[in-house]
Design a protein around this motif. Structure first.
Motif, PDB file in Angstrom:
ATOM      1  N   ARG A 100       0.806  -1.218   0.000  1.00  0.00           N
ATOM      2  CA  ARG A 100       0.000   0.000   0.000  1.00  0.00           C
ATOM      3  C   ARG A 100       0.844   1.275   0.000  1.00  0.00           C
ATOM      4  N   GLY A 101       1.995   1.253   0.667  1.00  0.00           N
ATOM      5  CA  GLY A 101       2.809   2.464   0.732  1.00  0.00           C
ATOM      6  C   GLY A 101       2.116   3.597   1.461  1.00  0.00           C
ATOM      7  N   THR A 102       1.513   3.293   2.609  1.00  0.00           N
ATOM      8  CA  THR A 102       0.697   4.288   3.321  1.00  0.00           C
ATOM      9  C   THR A 102       1.504   5.493   3.790  1.00  0.00           C
ATOM     10  N   ARG A 103       2.803   5.323   4.022  1.00  0.00           N
ATOM     11  CA  ARG A 103       3.619   6.454   4.501  1.00  0.00           C
ATOM     12  C   ARG A 103       3.912   7.471   3.396  1.00  0.00           C
ATOM     13  N   LEU A 104       3.539   7.121   2.162  1.00  0.00           N
ATOM     14  CA  LEU A 104       3.631   8.106   1.075  1.00  0.00           C
ATOM     15  C   LEU A 104       2.339   8.899   0.923  1.00  0.00           C
ATOM     16  N   LEU A 105       1.451   8.698   1.860  1.00  0.00           N
ATOM     17  CA  LEU A 105       0.244   9.520   1.988  1.00  0.00           C
ATOM     18  C   LEU A 105      -0.571   9.541   0.699  1.00  0.00           C
ATOM     19  N   ASP A 106      -0.963  10.724   0.232  1.00  0.00           N
ATOM     20  CA  ASP A 106      -1.873  10.828  -0.912  1.00  0.00           C
ATOM     21  C   ASP A 106      -1.263  10.352  -2.224  1.00  0.00           C
ATOM     22  N   LEU A 107       0.064  10.201  -2.300  1.00  0.00           N
ATOM     23  CA  LEU A 107       0.679   9.713  -3.542  1.00  0.00           C
ATOM     24  C   LEU A 107       0.234   8.292  -3.861  1.00  0.00           C
ATOM     25  N   THR A 108      -0.116   7.533  -2.820  1.00  0.00           N
ATOM     26  CA  THR A 108      -0.519   6.144  -3.044  1.00  0.00           C
ATOM     27  C   THR A 108      -1.991   5.912  -2.710  1.00  0.00           C
ATOM     28  N   SER A 109      -2.789   6.967  -2.732  1.00  0.00           N
ATOM     29  CA  SER A 109      -4.220   6.792  -2.455  1.00  0.00           C
ATOM     30  C   SER A 109      -4.921   6.082  -3.602  1.00  0.00           C
ATOM     31  N   LYS A 110      -4.375   6.218  -4.822  1.00  0.00           N
ATOM     32  CA  LYS A 110      -5.024   5.609  -5.984  1.00  0.00           C
ATOM     33  C   LYS A 110      -4.066   4.799  -6.848  1.00  0.00           C
ATOM     34  N   VAL A 111      -2.788   4.773  -6.490  1.00  0.00           N
ATOM     35  CA  VAL A 111      -1.820   3.962  -7.249  1.00  0.00           C
ATOM     36  C   VAL A 111      -0.923   3.204  -6.281  1.00  0.00           C
ATOM     37  N   ALA A 112      -0.479   2.040  -6.699  1.00  0.00           N
ATOM     38  CA  ALA A 112       0.430   1.254  -5.875  1.00  0.00           C
ATOM     39  C   ALA A 112       1.781   1.953  -5.761  1.00  0.00           C
ATOM     40  N   LYS A 113       2.460   1.734  -4.646  1.00  0.00           N
ATOM     41  CA  LYS A 113       3.750   2.383  -4.403  1.00  0.00           C
ATOM     42  C   LYS A 113       4.764   2.166  -5.531  1.00  0.00           C
ATOM     43  N   PRO A 114       4.892   0.952  -6.111  1.00  0.00           N
ATOM     44  CA  PRO A 114       5.878   0.783  -7.190  1.00  0.00           C
ATOM     45  C   PRO A 114       5.601   1.628  -8.429  1.00  0.00           C
ATOM     46  N   ALA A 115       4.364   2.138  -8.564  1.00  0.00           N
ATOM     47  CA  ALA A 115       4.026   2.968  -9.725  1.00  0.00           C
ATOM     48  C   ALA A 115       4.256   4.454  -9.474  1.00  0.00           C
ATOM     49  N   VAL A 116       4.705   4.818  -8.281  1.00  0.00           N
ATOM     50  CA  VAL A 116       4.959   6.230  -7.957  1.00  0.00           C
ATOM     51  C   VAL A 116       6.112   6.754  -8.800  1.00  0.00           C
ATOM     52  N   TYR A 117       6.006   8.018  -9.192  1.00  0.00           N
ATOM     53  CA  TYR A 117       7.032   8.652 -10.018  1.00  0.00           C
ATOM     54  C   TYR A 117       8.310   8.912  -9.234  1.00  0.00           C
ATOM     55  N   TYR A 118       9.439   8.912  -9.987  1.00  0.00           N
ATOM     56  CA  TYR A 118      10.744   9.203  -9.389  1.00  0.00           C
ATOM     57  C   TYR A 118      11.700   9.706 -10.474  1.00  0.00           C
ATOM     58  N   GLY A 119      12.531  10.672 -10.107  1.00  0.00           N
ATOM     59  CA  GLY A 119      13.678  11.040 -10.924  1.00  0.00           C
ATOM     60  C   GLY A 119      13.386  11.788 -12.213  1.00  0.00           C
ATOM     61  N   GLY A 120      12.253  12.482 -12.291  1.00  0.00           N
ATOM     62  CA  GLY A 120      11.975  13.318 -13.447  1.00  0.00           C
ATOM     63  C   GLY A 120      11.430  12.577 -14.649  1.00  0.00           C
ATOM     64  N   LYS A 121      11.492  11.234 -14.628  1.00  0.00           N
ATOM     65  CA  LYS A 121      11.118  10.485 -15.828  1.00  0.00           C
ATOM     66  C   LYS A 121      10.584   9.094 -15.519  1.00  0.00           C
ATOM     67  N   TYR A 122      10.933   8.539 -14.384  1.00  0.00           N
ATOM     68  CA  TYR A 122      10.760   7.118 -14.126  1.00  0.00           C
ATOM     69  C   TYR A 122       9.623   6.847 -13.148  1.00  0.00           C
ATOM     70  N   ARG A 123       9.284   5.547 -13.045  1.00  0.00           N
ATOM     71  CA  ARG A 123       8.482   5.025 -11.947  1.00  0.00           C
ATOM     72  C   ARG A 123       9.384   4.083 -11.153  1.00  0.00           C
ATOM     73  N   ILE A 124       9.082   3.889  -9.873  1.00  0.00           N
ATOM     74  CA  ILE A 124       9.965   3.091  -9.014  1.00  0.00           C
ATOM     75  C   ILE A 124      10.145   1.680  -9.562  1.00  0.00           C
ATOM     76  N   ILE A 125       9.084   1.079 -10.100  1.00  0.00           N
ATOM     77  CA  ILE A 125       9.140  -0.294 -10.604  1.00  0.00           C
ATOM     78  C   ILE A 125      10.120  -0.449 -11.759  1.00  0.00           C
ATOM     79  N   ASP A 126      10.484   0.661 -12.420  1.00  0.00           N
ATOM     80  CA  ASP A 126      11.452   0.585 -13.518  1.00  0.00           C
ATOM     81  C   ASP A 126      12.789   0.010 -13.072  1.00  0.00           C
ATOM     82  N   PHE A 127      13.138   0.189 -11.803  1.00  0.00           N
ATOM     83  CA  PHE A 127      14.470  -0.209 -11.347  1.00  0.00           C
ATOM     84  C   PHE A 127      14.620  -1.727 -11.243  1.00  0.00           C
TER      85      PHE A 127
END
Length: 374
Positions: A14-41
């Motif tokens: 759930r990634g609850t500590r990311l608050l509203d960023l994960t209210s509608k998307v799973a934590k691995p789909a959160v954006y990172y680094g100007g271009k990526y999603r976490i799951i890309d790694f």
């Protein structure tokens, strides 16, 4: 369909500590680094390590994540003897069976793994940022004749309380595994990356599933059970960049790390690329009066204000007189004339009104709702 090693990525949290960023998307789909999603790694690491069969186990708010990872071509994981397979919980005879824990998620997909009859199974988390050659870890696993190999990273003593801690002998064989100890005996933390010899893993998962007292978790149950049985468990020491972006502060810091002159992650490394979806948009435009000092700025951005030490995703609009300082702007953010954004992560598509003053020097803030800027 025999394969030497397949990967299973746990991406259902759930990634609850990311608050509203994960209210509608799973934590691995959160954006990172100007271009990526976490799951890309983890997916890019698999591709670069020549692991062709990857299962992605999803559960919480998985629609976007499922659609994203199903595009195996992004990471070159398509074609003969390759594929990214989305593995959500399935309906059972007794109803819909959600994943009860990390070990249970893998257990419920034994039939998938059996299709490929692997010698080894690589278990990964879908929400960590790092680069790792899993082929090197597999070579270590083989050389040690281990039943299980756990990747470990030395963390600060203060952080050690938040991780599973591995106590080892002089041969880096794990002799004790402590899950989030109040008083850790050392600071070698589990990265949540495991290589199992599949026969041993399969047997352990079945036994764990039949244990009503188990939490069905690798760190709490499966790894300790291997220790109790006298199985050989080795620690594979990792020394590169690794970040668990489980909080707003850590996600912000991971973005800021990319701007460091000594950036260890090195996203420009052609020898180990991180692949991601490339969404067509316009070129970036830097206005005549724009001021930019140390920043990641993606395509489609229009900059007429000041950017300092910040990361901007695609299609952001920074109007005249606006200032973005020490912040992360996710796709499609608009900052109107004269507004100031400092020490913030601003969620996708938000508009910061003219002359607003958002954020402080004291703490990192997530701006994810319209009512926070009205």
């Amino acid at each position: 369909m025999k394969t030497e090693m397949l990967a299973m990525i746990l991406a259902g949290g759930r990634g609850t500590r990311l608050l509203d960023l994960t209210s509608k998307v799973a934590k691995p789909a959160v954006y990172y680094g100007g271009k990526y999603r976490i799951i890309d790694f983890p997916l890019s690491n698999c591709a670069n390590s020549n692991i062709g069969i990857v299962g992605v186990l999803t559960q919480y708010e998985s629609i976007l994540l499922n659609a994203y990872v199903a595009q195996g071509s992004i990471w070159g994981l398509n074609g003969k003897n390759k594929g990214v397979f989305v593995l959500p919980p399935r309906e059972k005879n007794d109803g819909f069976g959600k994943y009860r824990g990390t070990a249970d998620a893998i257990y419920q997909n034994i039939d998938f793994m059996d299709i490929y009859d692997p010698e080894y199974v690589l278990i990964l988390s879908g929400d960590h940022i790092y680069k790792m050659d899993y082929a090197e870890m597999l070579a270590f696993h083989k050389a040690q004749h281990a039943d299980v190999t756990v990747a470990g990273l030395e963390v600060s003593w203060e952080e050690a309380k938040r991780f599973g801690i591995m106590n080892t002998n002089e041969k880096d064989e794990i002799i004790e595994f402590e899950e989030k100890p109040a008083h850790p005996k050392n600071n070698l933390a589990s990265m949540g990356i495991y290589i199992f010899s599949y026969k041993a893993l399969r047997k352990a998962l079945i036994a764990d599933a039949e244990n009503d007292k188990s939490d069905h978790d690798f760190g709490k149950n499966v790894i300790p059970s291997f220790l109790e049985q006298g199985k050989k468990i080795c620690a594979y020491r990792f020394s590169g960049y690794w970040k668990d972006v489980g909080t707003i502060d850590s996600l912000w810091q991971a973005n800021m790390d990319l701007l460091d002159d000594n950036d260890v992650l090195n996203m420009a490394d052609d020898d180990w690329k991180i692949y991601t979806e490339d969404i067509p948009t316009t070129p970036q435009f830097i206005g005549k009066k724009a001021r930019i000092k140390r920043a990641y700025i993606n395509q489609g951005c229009v900059i007429n204000g000041t950017i300092e030490n910040s990361v901007l995703f695609r299609d952001c609009r920074i109007h005249k007189g606006a200032k973005i300082i020490d912040s992360v702007l996710m796709p499609g953010v608009t900052v109107d004339e004269g507004a100031v954004v400092r020490n913030c992560i601003v969620a996708e598509g938000l508009e910061i009104p003219a002359n607003a003053n958002i954020g402080t020097k004291e703490k990192i803030e997530l701006i994810a709702r319209k009512d926070q800027v009205e």
